[in-house]
Design a protein around this motif. Structure first.
Motif, PDB file in Angstrom:
ATOM      1  N   PHE A   5       9.802 -28.858 -18.097  1.00 11.16           N
ATOM      2  CA  PHE A   5       8.945 -27.701 -17.834  1.00 11.16           C
ATOM      3  C   PHE A   5       9.546 -26.442 -18.471  1.00 11.16           C
ATOM      4  CE2 PHE A   5       7.938 -23.984 -15.169  1.00 11.16           C
ATOM      5  CZ  PHE A   5       6.572 -23.942 -15.354  1.00 11.16           C
ATOM      6  N   GLY A   6      10.854 -26.291 -18.336  1.00 18.41           N
ATOM      7  CA  GLY A   6      11.528 -25.150 -18.953  1.00 18.41           C
ATOM      8  C   GLY A   6      11.290 -25.127 -20.448  1.00 18.41           C
ATOM      9  N   GLY A   7      11.351 -26.299 -21.075  1.00 21.00           N
ATOM     10  CA  GLY A   7      11.113 -26.381 -22.507  1.00 21.00           C
ATOM     11  C   GLY A   7       9.673 -26.038 -22.861  1.00 21.00           C
ATOM     12  N   VAL A   8       8.736 -26.520 -22.030  1.00 24.72           N
ATOM     13  CA  VAL A   8       7.330 -26.213 -22.262  1.00 24.72           C
ATOM     14  C   VAL A   8       7.110 -24.702 -22.229  1.00 24.72           C
ATOM     15  CG1 VAL A   8       5.037 -26.386 -21.240  1.00 24.72           C
ATOM     16  CG2 VAL A   8       6.469 -28.424 -21.422  1.00 24.72           C
ATOM     17  N   MET A   9       7.766 -24.070 -21.258  1.00 27.74           N
ATOM     18  CA  MET A   9       7.611 -22.612 -21.136  1.00 27.74           C
ATOM     19  C   MET A   9       8.250 -21.888 -22.319  1.00 27.74           C
ATOM     20  SD  MET A   9       5.850 -21.987 -18.458  1.00 27.74           S
ATOM     21  CE  MET A   9       6.189 -20.348 -17.851  1.00 27.74           C
ATOM     22  N   ALA A  10       9.403 -22.385 -22.765  1.00 24.18           N
ATOM     23  CA  ALA A  10      10.036 -21.762 -23.933  1.00 24.18           C
ATOM     24  C   ALA A  10       9.138 -21.922 -25.151  1.00 24.18           C
ATOM     25  CB  ALA A  10      11.407 -22.371 -24.184  1.00 24.18           C
ATOM     26  N   GLY A  11       8.531 -23.108 -25.291  1.00 25.03           N
ATOM     27  CA  GLY A  11       7.600 -23.323 -26.400  1.00 25.03           C
ATOM     28  C   GLY A  11       6.415 -22.365 -26.308  1.00 25.03           C
ATOM     29  N   LEU A  12       5.937 -22.187 -25.074  1.00 28.86           N
ATOM     30  CA  LEU A  12       4.836 -21.246 -24.841  1.00 28.86           C
ATOM     31  C   LEU A  12       5.252 -19.832 -25.243  1.00 28.86           C
ATOM     32  CD1 LEU A  12       2.035 -20.675 -23.538  1.00 28.86           C
ATOM     33  CD2 LEU A  12       3.199 -20.455 -21.361  1.00 28.86           C
ATOM     34  N   GLY A  13       6.484 -19.483 -24.869  1.00 27.29           N
ATOM     35  CA  GLY A  13       6.998 -18.165 -25.236  1.00 27.29           C
ATOM     36  C   GLY A  13       7.031 -17.990 -26.747  1.00 27.29           C
ATOM     37  N   GLY A  14       7.503 -19.026 -27.436  1.00 26.63           N
ATOM     38  CA  GLY A  14       7.544 -18.957 -28.895  1.00 26.63           C
ATOM     39  C   GLY A  14       6.143 -18.789 -29.477  1.00 26.63           C
ATOM     40  N   ALA A  15       5.204 -19.557 -28.914  1.00 27.90           N
ATOM     41  CA  ALA A  15       3.830 -19.464 -29.392  1.00 27.90           C
ATOM     42  C   ALA A  15       3.267 -18.072 -29.135  1.00 27.90           C
ATOM     43  CB  ALA A  15       2.970 -20.519 -28.709  1.00 27.90           C
ATOM     44  N   ALA A  16       3.613 -17.505 -27.987  1.00 35.24           N
ATOM     45  CA  ALA A  16       3.137 -16.152 -27.680  1.00 35.24           C
ATOM     46  C   ALA A  16       3.619 -15.176 -28.744  1.00 35.24           C
ATOM     47  CB  ALA A  16       3.630 -15.717 -26.300  1.00 35.24           C
ATOM     48  N   LEU A  17       4.841 -15.385 -29.227  1.00 32.42           N
ATOM     49  CA  LEU A  17       5.360 -14.510 -30.274  1.00 32.42           C
ATOM     50  C   LEU A  17       4.553 -14.651 -31.561  1.00 32.42           C
ATOM     51  CD1 LEU A  17       9.258 -14.761 -30.233  1.00 32.42           C
ATOM     52  CD2 LEU A  17       7.848 -12.759 -29.783  1.00 32.42           C
ATOM     53  N   SER A  18       4.415 -15.902 -32.021  1.00 40.62           N
ATOM     54  CA  SER A  18       3.852 -16.076 -33.361  1.00 40.62           C
ATOM     55  C   SER A  18       2.324 -16.002 -33.376  1.00 40.62           C
ATOM     56  CB  SER A  18       4.320 -17.400 -33.971  1.00 40.62           C
ATOM     57  OG  SER A  18       3.755 -18.482 -33.266  1.00 40.62           O
ATOM     58  N   LEU A  19       1.691 -16.190 -32.221  1.00 39.79           N
ATOM     59  CA  LEU A  19       0.229 -16.160 -32.203  1.00 39.79           C
ATOM     60  C   LEU A  19      -0.345 -14.875 -31.622  1.00 39.79           C
ATOM     61  CD1 LEU A  19      -0.664 -19.794 -31.094  1.00 39.79           C
ATOM     62  CD2 LEU A  19      -0.658 -18.837 -33.405  1.00 39.79           C
ATOM     63  N   ALA A  20       0.472 -14.103 -30.927  1.00 41.30           N
ATOM     64  CA  ALA A  20      -0.107 -12.934 -30.275  1.00 41.30           C
ATOM     65  C   ALA A  20       0.749 -11.675 -30.418  1.00 41.30           C
ATOM     66  CB  ALA A  20      -0.329 -13.222 -28.789  1.00 41.30           C
ATOM     67  N   ILE A  21       2.031 -11.783 -30.228  1.00 43.65           N
ATOM     68  CA  ILE A  21       2.824 -10.565 -30.109  1.00 43.65           C
ATOM     69  C   ILE A  21       3.221 -10.027 -31.471  1.00 43.65           C
ATOM     70  CG2 ILE A  21       4.936  -9.569 -29.189  1.00 43.65           C
ATOM     71  CD1 ILE A  21       4.714 -11.731 -26.953  1.00 43.65           C
ATOM     72  N   THR A  22       3.789 -10.923 -32.324  1.00 43.88           N
ATOM     73  CA  THR A  22       4.266 -10.396 -33.605  1.00 43.88           C
ATOM     74  C   THR A  22       3.166 -10.178 -34.642  1.00 43.88           C
ATOM     75  OG1 THR A  22       6.392 -11.360 -33.149  1.00 43.88           O
ATOM     76  CG2 THR A  22       5.964 -10.733 -35.430  1.00 43.88           C
TER      77      THR A  22
END
Lengths: 372, 542, 316
Positions: free
Chosen positions: C196-213
């Motif tokens: 689950f921790g990994g899934v959330m980290a992956g989600l965090g990464g996706a949030a960066l490349s798809l929304a934040i950056t």
């Protein structure tokens, strides 16, 4: 009678039984590193295949570039030098189970201080021996001070040194950028002017007028420094009370405290030495190879040093060949696109070694095992 | 009832010294068979790497009885009960509960068949509440927690079995006795009919233990079956209906508690005559070597742990500190050894007032310390026997000039200590984690005593050791006493305190509650003070 | 003027802190179960690159998000196998995971560096609420993934403290043996929470490349995975405090960007380097604060953090 399958609960259904070997047989202990290297190469090959490269070609090319010629060995030595120094630095801290993973930042600060002395803070005509000594000592102190912060926070407030040393690495890189783009910049590019010749560490090629076969061998005197530190450290671990204390604290800090060892002081000293050697690696790199400070002059030596130290099981003498192996990997992958391959392979190797070494300590039996 | 006519056969070869008395009683109980066994374990064998913990054990418990499982440390009692409670799985053998053959894959399976165990080290999570601990792993309570209902249920069980405890208290706030009650409630909630208690009195004051016995008897009267693991002969005789003695992984005998004496039990347990009295020459008190004057200190949570403790230890005497675990013993030892700062008060060693107390300084003035946790404080487990033996002496010039370590000197020292103290180890290069508890303790004692200390602090020096090792540790302490050392013996084992100390002080909540000459001390009085009480009826800790 | 600046900064902080919030919450669960995973940086990078790549290739950012979560989970599974089953050192295994992730993401992402127009996750102003003065722009005019973060933190808190599995989670990280004897499969749960921790980290990464950056750049996390590890300590393993820390971090990270047009900074462009140091120094400051409060409140790490659980070891 109930059938007997003694299994760990999570393996029960598969009928696989894992047990730890009490003693590893000799052949296994000898074979372990080879098995692991082979496994890492295999997994690396798989990954390379997945990203569309031909692993055989890649490996071949990397090996021949890194180790196939005198120049290859020279280049590999150049990369191995900071890896040995920083790796030794990291290993000092790891011996005491202090996770100084900020060697990269300490290396940057060491290089920055050395640059200051080479270009700005000493007269231009300072004799080479003196200048290099001041640069080396300054680089050492710079790296040491950068590691002092996590050390003191760990010793006094028990703050996690992993985080602090790493955060300071980012700060160090930004600090370096400020100077190479700002006050020390050569015409606004991300680099300083070149060092005067008396701030260069002697290179083999500098003696090519007397020994023509050394022409183009740009490896520098830093390697001797690195080897000397390795031997010195080996002696310290084996034959000094200080080395003994680090060993005890590394195994059980409470026992160290109980034996009257001064834990806080030791943490700080160990971090100072650890960072100092990383700083020395930075000095050697700018003075021996780059001859100026620039943005991103290190391809992550400080991080690779962590892997080197761990793979060498923190043994100072083993760090040398392992650093050469990774130096070769860096040299070889310079010629390979895309650029992340070296880093990726490092990750694979570390993973395989961490997991695989333990895996080999187990015997795996498949099927229902009756009591035998 | 069983395939074998009688489990005497494997026993006979072990009948050695001083054993003849036991056999007739044995025969008697073995011949009596009852139909209603709650537990039958047959031919149980369990191996651990390098150890045969249980060797073809047959063990029966009748419904509604209190059955004691007696044996030395390492005899295999806990292993056998961990098998019965589903934590371990046997390599061979079978288990029947109420006549039905069962196979336990986990403690959950065991509890489903009504078998629950109270472990010696409580299986409680300190930061969670009593109710949360009771309901941990209980799926029937649904997804979302309902704290009120959970508390009510705990209260109900607590009242039914007279086990008073506050359901909303956090475990770390409770006394050891209360924590034990939580453990019992935990398995009762799960419908346990067969309760296994692993050395339940080890952590209790005599009065708390008596309370526990009352509870156990009433539960037995309620037709619950109780298995009681112990190595204490008296309490086994006073509480149990029947007794099974284990020795080196085998059943030595199963007997009725009425028909056996303490001596017989001891002989069965050890397989030889036991010395109950060590030879202890009369005390030769010398000058005061250690003086504490109104010492105060804090514990790890920064709460007061020692409150104005004053005591003296003379050369040539052993002063025993009695008390239930967690009443400041650890802090007392650490303060004297410079491992914990004083908040006020003074410490004098050999007449000299210690100005700044550091571990190094205290070692230098001759304070030796045998800590209660051999593995976590007293030794570096992965370092060799030799490296552990020089832990206190490596700074001296004999071990190398200046900053250097003289490996030859280290080896010489280690070899001679291994020989003198009869430490059984394959080599001085063996990591100490591979040694048995008794041998590790000898390494520590060898190291501490070889420094010819002025003062020796020994904290629970025989905990977890078998009788042989216990005897040798105690006689080493007595030997040091004859050499004129001042010894402070901190122990939760009252028998030990009474056996070898010359004076006894009682520690309760960081205070010295009383001081006795051992010869004049009464066990009940000491026990009462250990519970912080003056009136006999005071219930401790609640 | 100043208020407008503050509102912009806070809104940007919440947006920018979202990626690290996911990673921090994920790590809280893993650590609460007893497993330290220092591989967040690597998992975030892999999440970021796979999300961006998949979104670009398929045109569907949601698919990218899903793949990123799966990739993060798989990497964490690797960490779980090495540390839970093989009982390797958690620190070193986590480091290896970070190396692996940053190297592999650089290799995989090399062709993506040129791509500038991969589809992004949509921005969705919440009707009515978005028009509120001050609060509207700060909380209710965001990318959808930001709302997910705002909901996730209290939900995670509720799960840990108010549900039966949450109760078990707290127990296995503190005293796994106690949970084990009550029939809780400690290692299975640890696997679940590490993944689950990994899934959330992956989600965090996706949030960066798809929304934040939103872009793919090599090493684009710039240490955020490590900062998440630090925030977990600051948060005392509490998701609500983690949210506070993450958003604060986000604001500080945005400070150099949002303030560079203020007249003061236009005069001293070099200050940017020092402003960029702030987030990292901020983390050290947070660690200092938590070191003090940890002593005061006597709250520490889960007691069994970093220790593999083995049942069949010889007792006393």
């Amino acid at each position: 009678m109930a059938s007997q399958t003694t299994t760990l609960p999570q393996q029960r259904r598969m009928g696989v039984r894992i047990e730890r070997r009490l003693e590893q047989p000799l052949w296994l202990r000898i074979a372990t590193p080879f098995i692991l290297i082979a496994a890492a190469l295999l997994i690396g090959a798989l990954l390379l295949g997945l990203v569309g490269a031909n692993p055989w070609v890649v490996y071949n090319k990397m090996a021949s570039i890194a180790f196939g010629s005198a120049h290859g060995w020279s280049d590999t030595t150049i990369k191995a030098t900071p890896l040995i120094l920083a790796g030794l630095g990291v290993s000092i801290a790891f011996r005491m189970r202090l996770w100084n993973i900020g060697a990269e930042g300490q290396l940057f600060i060491g290089a920055w201080v050395a640059t200051g002395f080479a270009l700005f803070w000493l007269p231009r005509d300072t004799p080479q021996a003196l200048l290099l000594t001041v640069m080396a000592v300054g680089g050492f102190i710079g790296g040491a001070l950068w590691a002092f912060v996590p050390g003191v926070l760990k010793a006094r407030l028990n703050i996690n040194e992993i985080i602090t040393s790493l955060m300071l690495t980012y700060v160090a890189i930004l600090w370096n950028n400020y100077w190479v783009y700002g006050p020390w910049s050569d015409r606004g590019f991300g680099l300083t002017p070149q060092f005067p010749r008396n701030a260069w560490l002697p290179r083999f090629t500098d003696y090519s007028s007397d020994f023509p076969f050394l022409r183009g061998i740009t490896a520098h005197a830093g390697i001797f420094l690195a080897l000397a530190v390795a031997v010195l450290l080996w002696f310290v671990w084996k034959r000094t009370k200080w080395g003994y204390e680090v060993k005890v604290i590394g195994d059980n800090p409470r026992a160290g405290q109980y034996a009257g060892m001064r834990l806080a002081r030791k943490i700080i000293i160990v971090m100072l030495l650890s960072g100092g050697l990383a700083g020395l690696a930075g000095m050697a790199e700018v003075s021996g190879v780059v001859h100026r400070l620039q943005e991103r002059f290190s391809p992550g030596y400080g991080f690779t040093a962590i892997i080197v130290a761990w793979l060498a099981k923190l043994n100072p003498l083993a760090i040398v060949p392992v650093a050469y192996l990774f130096g070769g990997l860096l040299v070889g992958s310079d010629a390979i696109q895309p650029a992340g391959i070296a880093k990726m392979l490092q990750g694979v190797v570390l993973f395989v070694v961490v997991g695989g070494e333990l895996l080999l300590q187990y015997r795996i039996k498949v099927g229902r095992s009756a009591s035998s | 009832m069983l395939g074998k006519p009688c489990s005497l056969t494997p026993l006979l070869p072990q009948c050695t010294v001083g054993f003849d008395l036991a056999i007739p009683t044995l025969l008697l109980t073995q011949i009596m068979t009852t139909s209603s066994y709650a537990v039958e374990m047959r031919g149980i064998t369990k191996r651990f790497p390098g150890v045969l913990a249980n060797d073809r054990i047959d063990f029966q418990v009748r419904k509604g009885e209190i059955h004691a499982l007696l044996g030395e440390n390492g005899a295999g009692k806990s292993t056998l009960m961990n098998i019965l409670s589903g934590l371990y799985r046997p390599d061979e053998g079978e288990i029947a509960i109420h006549g039905q053959v069962v196979e336990f894959h986990s403690p959950r399976d065991a509890i489903r068949h009504g078998v629950g165990m109270v472990h010696q080290h409580f299986m409680l999570t300190p930061s969670q509440s009593v109710a949360e601990n009771v309901f941990l792993g209980a799926r029937e309570i649904g997804f979302v927690l309902n704290p009120q209902r959970m508390a009510a249920e705990v209260r109900r069980i607590a009242e039914q079995y007279r086990l008073p405890v506050d359901p909303n208290a956090k475990i770390w706030q409770l006394s050891v006795g209360e924590q034990q009650r939580v453990e019992i409630i935990k398995i009762l909630y799960r419908g346990a009919e067969i309760l296994i208690l692993d050395e339940p009195t080890a952590v209790l004051t005599p009065q708390e233990a008596e309370n526990l016995f009352v509870t156990l008897r009433s539960m037995a009267a309620d037709n619950k079956t109780i298995i009681f693991i112990s190595h204490k002969l008296e309490e086994v005789l006073s509480i149990a209906d029947r007794i099974t003695v284990l020795r080196s992984g085998r059943v030595a005998a199963t007997l009725s508690a009425q028909s056996v004496t303490k001596t017989e039990l001891a002989n069965l347990m050890v397989g030889r005559q036991v010395l109950f009295q060590l030879e202890k020459p009369p005390v030769q008190r010398g000058e005061v070597r250690l003086r504490l004057d109104r010492v105060c200190a804090l514990d790890d949570k920064l709460l007061p742990a020692l409150r104005e403790v004053s005591l003296t230890v003379h050369s040539g005497e052993i002063v025993g500190v009695a008390g239930v675990a967690g009443n400041g013993q650890r802090e007392l030892a650490e303060v004297i050894c410079g491992l914990r700062p004083l908040t006020s008060g003074t410490i004098e060693v050999a007449g000299e007032r210690m100005a700044h107390l550091t571990a190094r300084r205290m070692i230098d003035v001759g304070v030796a310390y045998v800590p209660e946790d051999r593995n976590t404080t007293g030794s570096a487990p992965n370092l060799s026997v030799a490296e552990n033996l020089i832990l206190k002496s490596y700074r001296k010039t004999e071990m190398g000039a200046g900053p250097f370590l003289d490996l030859a000197a280290v080896e010489r020292t280690a070899t001679s200590l291994v020989k003198t103290f009869n430490i059984l180890t394959p080599s001085i290069k063996t990591p100490v984690r591979k040694l048995s508890g008794g041998n590790l303790q000898k390494v520590i004692l060898a190291r501490e005593i070889s420094g010819q200390p002025q003062v020796l602090i020994a904290a629970s020096p025989t905990r977890g050791l078998d009788i042989g090792a216990t005897e040798s540790v105690r006689s080493l302490l007595l030997q040091e006493r004859s050499q004129g050392a001042a010894i402070l013996l901190i122990s939760e084992d009252l028998d030990e305190i009474f056996a070898i100390s010359d004076r006894i002080v009682v520690l309760y909540e960081g205070r010295i509650m009383g001081e006795f000459e051992t010869a004049d001390a009464e066990l009940t009085e000491v026990g009462l003070l250990m519970a912080g009480g003056r009136a006999p009826s005071a219930s401790p800790g609640t | 003027m100043e208020l407008a600046f503050l509102v912009t900064l806070l809104a940007a902080g919440i947006r920018s802190g979202t990626a690290i919030l996911f990673a921090t919450i994920g790590e809280i669960f893993a650590e609460r179960s007893g497993v330290l995973n220092l591989g967040i940086e690597g998992m975030m990078l892999m999440g970021a690159v796979s999300a961006y790549g998949v979104a670009f290739a398929t045109g569907n950012p949601w698919l990218g998000l899903g793949v990123a979560m799966a990739v993060g989970g798989l990497m964490a599974l690797l960490h779980g196998m090495v540390t839970i089953s093989l009982r390797a050192d958690q620190v070193v295994s986590g480091l290896a995971l970070t190396f692996l992730g940053s190297g592999l993401s650089a290799v995989l992402g090399a062709p993506l560096v040129e791509v500038r127009n991969a589809p992004r996750l949509p921005v969705f102003p919440i009707p009515v609420l978005a028009d509120l003065p001050i609060l509207g722009p700060i909380f209710f005019n965001h990318n959808v993934i930001v709302y997910l973060g705002l909901v996730m933190a209290p939900l995670a808190w509720w799960y840990i403290h108010r549900t039966r599995p949450g109760m078990e989670l707290r127990a296995i990280g503190e005293y796994p043996a106690a949970a084990d004897v009550l029939g809780i499969n400690v290692n299975r749960q640890r696997y679940a929470y590490v993944v689950f921790g990994g899934v959330m980290a992956g989600l965090g990464g996706a949030a960066l490349s798809l929304a934040i950056t939103p872009l793919w750049i090599e090493d684009m996390t710039a240490g955020q995975g490590w900062i998440a590890v630090g925030l977990v300590i600051f948060a005392s393993w509490d998701p609500l405090r983690a949210a506070l820390g993450s958003y604060l971090f986000g604001a500080i990270r945005r400070l150099p960007l949002d303030s560079q047009n203020l007249p003061f900074f236009l005069a001293y462009p070099q200050l940017g380097y020092f402003m960029n140091m702030l987030p990292y120094l901020f983390v050290i400051l947070l660690m200092l604060i938590s070191a003090r409060s940890e002593m005061r409140r006597r709250i520490g790490a889960p007691a069994a953090l970093g220790q593999p659980y083995v049942r069949e070891e010889r007792g006393v």
